[in-house]
Structure formats: structure tokens, C-alpha cells
Design a protein around this motif. Structure first.
Motif, short mmCIF file in Angstrom:
data_model
loop_
_atom_site.label_atom_id
_atom_site.label_comp_id
_atom_site.label_asym_id
_atom_site.label_seq_id
_atom_site.Cartn_x
_atom_site.Cartn_y
_atom_site.Cartn_z
N ASP A 203 0.83 -1.21 0.00
CA ASP A 203 0.00 0.00 0.00
C ASP A 203 0.87 1.26 0.00
O ASP A 203 0.56 2.24 -0.69
N LEU A 204 1.93 1.25 0.78
CA LEU A 204 2.84 2.40 0.82
C LEU A 204 3.49 2.64 -0.54
O LEU A 204 3.65 3.78 -0.98
N LYS A 205 3.85 1.56 -1.22
CA LYS A 205 4.45 1.67 -2.56
C LYS A 205 3.45 2.27 -3.55
O LYS A 205 3.82 3.10 -4.38
N ILE A 206 2.20 1.84 -3.45
CA ILE A 206 1.16 2.35 -4.34
C ILE A 206 0.92 3.83 -4.10
O ILE A 206 0.77 4.61 -5.04
N ILE A 207 0.88 4.24 -2.83
CA ILE A 207 0.68 5.66 -2.50
C ILE A 207 1.81 6.50 -3.07
O ILE A 207 1.59 7.56 -3.67
N LEU A 208 3.06 6.02 -2.90
CA LEU A 208 4.22 6.75 -3.41
C LEU A 208 4.15 6.88 -4.93
O LEU A 208 4.35 7.97 -5.49
N LYS A 209 3.82 5.77 -5.61
CA LYS A 209 3.73 5.79 -7.07
C LYS A 209 2.59 6.70 -7.54
O LYS A 209 2.70 7.36 -8.58
N THR A 210 1.50 6.74 -6.77
CA THR A 210 0.37 7.60 -7.12
C THR A 210 0.78 9.07 -7.09
O THR A 210 0.48 9.83 -8.02
N PHE A 211 1.47 9.47 -6.03
CA PHE A 211 1.94 10.86 -5.92
C PHE A 211 2.92 11.21 -7.04
O PHE A 211 2.89 12.32 -7.58
N LEU A 212 3.77 10.25 -7.40
CA LEU A 212 4.74 10.49 -8.48
C LEU A 212 4.02 10.69 -9.81
O LEU A 212 4.38 11.55 -10.61
N LYS A 213 2.97 9.90 -10.05
CA LYS A 213 2.20 10.03 -11.29
C LYS A 213 1.46 11.36 -11.34
O LYS A 213 1.39 12.00 -12.39
N ILE A 214 0.89 11.77 -10.20
CA ILE A 214 0.19 13.05 -10.16
C ILE A 214 1.18 14.19 -10.38
O ILE A 214 0.91 15.14 -11.11
#
Length: 221
Positions: A203-214
Motif C-alpha cells: 500500500d505504501l508503494k502504491i501511495i508513493l507511485k500515485t503521488f509520483l504520477k500526479i
């Protein structure tokens, strides 16, 4: 031997309960903070639509499939024209090429229904923000599978029984690992992949990747 197996099952159960507790606490915190931000953003979105001579409601709701197959009303900022569903069904009826694209991907690469304001919102992922209301209510989670439409039930096939084990998410594994580059079946597979391996680290990895994409402005188009 049986006692050892029982002990191991209990460990897994305690670990799962702990994970779900932390996940729900995180959802509530994000939901509360996010709902505070929705009002000023909604004002900006409304002004942008009015300037474009679009006076329809900026909010859009749609029935989606939730945990255990329970249907719920999901909220978004409207990114399409008000009669988007009517245009969709008409397009599928008269355009065979478009119908095949939608059958495979459940979306169009160049969707004519998206407004100018909506295209900007999707690029910045702003249109998803009202889903924080769903998260606060408990219908959704910050991280989870895609919120599927009831009409997509049959297309989900064997993946359905696994996908409905968890709440749909504002973001998720498929959103940060392909998003617009995968078809519907692969998307469903990626959702089940997450469900089988979900945990705090993932979940932490997904959150980090989400912010990077945004940050890179790689939202949905």
C-alpha cells in the motif's frame, strides 16, 4: 501438528485484522482532510465550467460494485458532457470500431464525451476527489481495486469473486502499473494480483507511485 496449524492460522488472522485497522484509520484521516479540500476546489471547477458556458452540475454520481458485491453510489467531479451515457450507447450502436474498442477496454482512448475542463481535471486526477466522501462513508478505501460498473459484472468473469473481497480504491495497483495501457481483462487480473498480496508495504508503494504520477501529470485522459 494440528495445534501448530491452528496457531499459524491465528497469526495470519491477527496480522490481517491489524492491517485492516490501520488501513481504515488511514482512510478516515484522509477522508476528513480531503473533504475539507473539496469545497474550494469545487468552487474553482464550477467557475471553470461556467466560463466554458456549461451550467450543469459539476458533481456526478454512478452506481458501482463494492465489497461483497454490494452496490453503492460513487461520487466524482463531472468530467464529461451531461448526456455522456446517451452518447456512449448511441456510439456503440452506430460505430463498430468504437464498439470493439469499448468491449475490449471499457473506455475510449480519445473519448469525445470528455469536456475541456474535464480533460484538465483528469490529467491532474482532480475529478476523483469527491470519492473521499465514499472513503469516509466506508464504501471505498484509499487503496483498492477499480470500482467496477454493474454492467461490467459478466466481463469480470472468474475475477469477480476475488475482486469483491475488498473495497474499491481511490487508487490502486493497476492505476500505477499501466492504467491507460492495459485492457479490461488485464486490469481485472492486476486487481486480483493486488488483493492476493495486499499489505502495508504494498500500500505504501502504491501511495508513493500515485503521488509520483500526479506530480508528473500522468492522470487519466
Amino acid at each position: 501438528m494440528n495445534d501448530a496449524i491452528t496457531l499459524e492460522k491465528n497469526k495470519v488472522s491477527v496480522k490481517e485484522v491489524g492491517y485492516l485497522f490501520i488501513k481504515r484509520l488511514f482512510d478516515i484521516i484522509c477522508g476528513l482532510l480531503g473533504c475539507v479540500l473539496i469545497l474550494p476546489i469545487a468552487i474553482v471547477v464550477k467557475i471553470a465550467y461556467v466560463c466554458d458556458k456549461d451550467f450543469a452540475s459539476i458533481f456526478y454520481s454512478q452506481i458501482r460494485i463494492g465489497k461483497n458485491g454490494k452496490k453503492f453510489k460513487m461520487y466524482k467531479f463531472r468530467s464529461m458532457v451531461p448526456n455522456a451515457d446517451e452518447i456512449l450507447f448511441k456510439t456503440l450502436e452506430i460505430d463498430k470500431v468504437a464498439a470493439e474498442e469499448y468491449r475490449k477496454n471499457k473506455k475510449f482512448k480519445n473519448d469525445p464525451r470528455i469536456t475541456k475542463v474535464g480533460r484538465v481535471m483528469r490529467k491532474l486526477s482532480i475529478d476523483e476527489l469527491p470519492q473521499l466522501i465514499n472513503i469516509l462513508k466506508g464504501d471505498m478505501s484509499m487503496i483498492g481495486n477499480r470500482p467496477y460498473l454493474p454492467r461490467e459484472r459478466d466481463d469480470m468473469g472468474e475475477y469477480y469473486k476475488d475482486i469483491i473481497k475488498t473495497k474499491p480504491g481511490l487508487t490502486g495497483y493497476w492505476q500505477v502499473n499501466g492504467r491507460n495501457d492495459v485492457d479490461f481483462e488485464e486490469r481485472a487480473y492486476m486487481d486480483t494480483y493486488y488483493i492476493e498480496r495486499r499489505g502495508i508495504v504494498m500500500d505504501l508503494k502504491i501511495i508513493l507511485k500515485t503521488f509520483l504520477k500526479i506530480f508528473k501529470k500522468e492522470g487519466a485522459v
